[in-house]
Design a protein around this motif. Structure first.
Motif, mmCIF file in Angstrom:
data_model
loop_
_atom_site.group_PDB
_atom_site.id
_atom_site.type_symbol
_atom_site.label_atom_id
_atom_site.label_comp_id
_atom_site.label_asym_id
_atom_site.label_seq_id
_atom_site.Cartn_x
_atom_site.Cartn_y
_atom_site.Cartn_z
ATOM 1 N N VAL A 1 -65.007 26.346 70.808
ATOM 2 C CA VAL A 1 -64.516 25.292 69.752
ATOM 3 C C VAL A 1 -63.764 26.194 68.546
ATOM 4 N N SER A 2 -64.642 27.393 68.298
ATOM 5 C CA SER A 2 -64.429 28.429 67.038
ATOM 6 C C SER A 2 -63.073 28.929 67.585
ATOM 7 N N SER A 13 -60.016 25.365 67.253
ATOM 8 C CA SER A 13 -60.670 24.102 66.617
ATOM 9 C C SER A 13 -59.916 23.130 66.250
ATOM 10 N N ASN A 67 -61.132 18.647 72.091
ATOM 11 C CA ASN A 67 -62.295 19.122 71.842
ATOM 12 C C ASN A 67 -63.432 17.884 71.837
#
Length: 510
Positions: free
Chosen positions: A331-332, A335, A340
């Motif tokens: 996710v980082s 983003s 997601n």
């Protein structure tokens, strides 16, 4: 009788204009008057076949075969039953019916053609290919581009590449827009190292069908051998994208295995190979290739998918701490991806199972912000609030979950009832034995690499060569290719030829 003859004339007109639905309806009208009218039964079966309703088609041809007295027509019914079995992929049964048709009428070259085609499709050894060649040689004069094409294909599999070239070239001259004839012709030239000819035909195969993995893969191999590395990479990229869009995971897996073997510095091949293994629940293999893709690609901003799937695998294995680590890493790095929502759902569920309810709630809410109709997110959220003793919120999320899954339910009984009504309205009673058939019950393929090694390992083509081609010993130890992915589509117009006009329904014709 007058009305029946009128209807039959209208049926012929509809079939001539390819209005098979209207023709089929008229056939049913005739059968409501006379359920044993063989001509109407035959034409109903033919229309069903053209409409790709092969189970219905078979029932009509079986019925006609039971009523028919004349062998020449019985042979046609057997032929079409064989074609229906062929469409189901039941090649053993198809071969039996083609042989039955031939025994009833050995003058019809379509029957020997399809016996030869079926032997070629199901061949597991040289005997099968030679049987195919025997029947195909008896078929010249029917669909010659098909005959030459399959003869060439059989010689290719037998390692008789010069003979394969001779017959495939004849096929191409009769029908120059058949991509698989071009494909095999190009590969035959490739194997005997006539690269200009190979490039000509493989390039043409790609033009004719640019969404075929094998076309682009072979062209990529050829360009790699002749040191056109940029073109080779472009071809491999095309092949990779085709494999990526294939809904059949096992076929995609085989494609990425080939790509990884011959483009082993491309991290995407290992990434997608790992994803395929993950989807097939072979998690150990999946983890190996996903980690390898990360190792090759040190640009971490491109590795979010690998981390996503590693996290998913750990989640499925109930390794929740490791799952959170990799999923949060994914996710980082990506983003802004709307997809997601599933990642946040898994992270939230992991934290819930680890007892960190605050982080669980944060991530589950993020999931619902991205997609507010995902039932599983509401389910986990309801379980979270129940655990926290917040019954009002538990009931709210639980009710939302139930309403979403209710909307997703499919009433299969309704489907079967509609089908049964349709059958009863449109078809007469037929022998129960046809429904006992298992096929119908279950109905519903170093910078420069040595050319011989490429074909032995990448394509695995036949290893026995009966002609004067000088190759090293490793060439003769090659394995045969698994051609199940594309054998069913060999020579594109194969289903256009039929025997409708050969059917005899008057005493004079018989």
């Amino acid at each position: 009788m007058k009305n029946i003859n009128k209807y039959l004339q209208e049926v012929d007109e509809h079939i001539k204009n390819k209005n098979y639905n209207d023709a089929f309806t008229l056939c049913n009208n005739i059968l409501s008057i006379n359920s044993n009218n063989i001509e109407a039964i035959f034409k109903a079966g033919y229309c069903s076949y053209k409409l790709k309703k092969y189970d219905i088609s078979m029932m009509h041809f079986v019925r006609a075969s039971l009523l028919e007295k004349f062998n020449i027509n019985k042979a046609i019914y057997k032929y079409y039953i064989g074609r229906c079995y062929d469409c189901f992929g039941a090649y053993k049964e198809a071969l039996e019916y083609f042989k039955n048709a031939y025994n009833l009428d050995n003058s019809n070259k379509y029957y020997t053609l399809w016996i030869g085609i079926t032997y070629a499709k199901t061949a597991v050894n040289d005997i099968d290919y030679n049987n195919s060649l025997m029947y195909l040689s008896m078929s010249l004069g029917s669909e010659d581009y098909l005959v030459y094409g399959y003869i060439g294909f059989c010689h290719f599999q037998l390692g008789n590449y010069n003979k394969a070239i001779t017959y495939l070239d004849k096929s191409v001259k009769l029908k120059d827009d058949d991509y698989l004839s071009r494909y095999y012709l190009g590969n035959a030239y490739f194997i005997i190292q006539l690269y200009d000819k190979a490039l000509e035909h493989l390039s043409e195969a790609v033009k004719l069908k640019d969404d075929d993995f094998n076309n682009w893969f072979s062209l990529g191999l050829l360009n790699k051998v002749i040191d056109e590395n940029t073109l080779s990479d472009e071809c491999f990229e095309k092949a990779r994208n085709i494999a990526l869009n294939n809904d059949n995971i096992e076929e995609s897996l085989n494609c990425f295995i080939k790509l990884a073997d011959y483009q082993n510095d491309e991290y995407l091949n290992y990434l997608y190979l790992g994803i395929c293994y993950a989807k097939l629940e072979s998690y150990k293999d999946a983890m190996h290739y996903l980690l390898k893709s990360i190792d090759i690609n040190n640009k971490y901003d491109n590795n979010y998918l690998a981390y996503h799937w590693i996290g998913y695998i750990n989640y499925m294995d109930s390794e929740y701490e490791d799952a959170v680590k990799y999923l949060e890493k994914s996710v980082s790095l990506n983003s802004y991806n709307e997809e997601n929502y599933m990642t946040f759902l898994w992270i939230g569920d992991c934290y819930f199972k680890l007892g960190n309810y605050k982080k669980a709630s944060i991530n589950l809410k993020k999931s619902l912000e991205l997609k507010d109709d995902e039932p599983d997110a509401y389910k986990v959220m309801s379980e979270l609030y129940l655990k926290m003793g917040m019954k009002d919120k538990y009931r709210h999320y639980r009710n939302k979950y139930k309403s979403l899954i209710k909307n997703d339910d499919t009433d299969m009984n309704d489907f079967y009832n509609k089908w049964n009504d349709y059958f009863q309205d449109n078809y007469y009673t037929i022998e129960n034995s046809i429904f006992e058939n298992e096929v119908l019950k279950q109905k519903a393929f170093e910078n420069k690499i040595d050319i011989k090694k490429i074909y032995n390992n990448a394509l695995g083509f036949c290893n026995e060569c009966n002609e004067d081609i000088v190759l090293d010993e490793s060439y003769y130890n090659a394995k045969k290719v698994d051609i199940s992915y594309f054998i069913n589509f060999l020579f594109q117009d194969i289903n256009l030829n039929d025997l409708y006009n050969l059917y005899s329904y008057s005493t004079e014709k018989k």
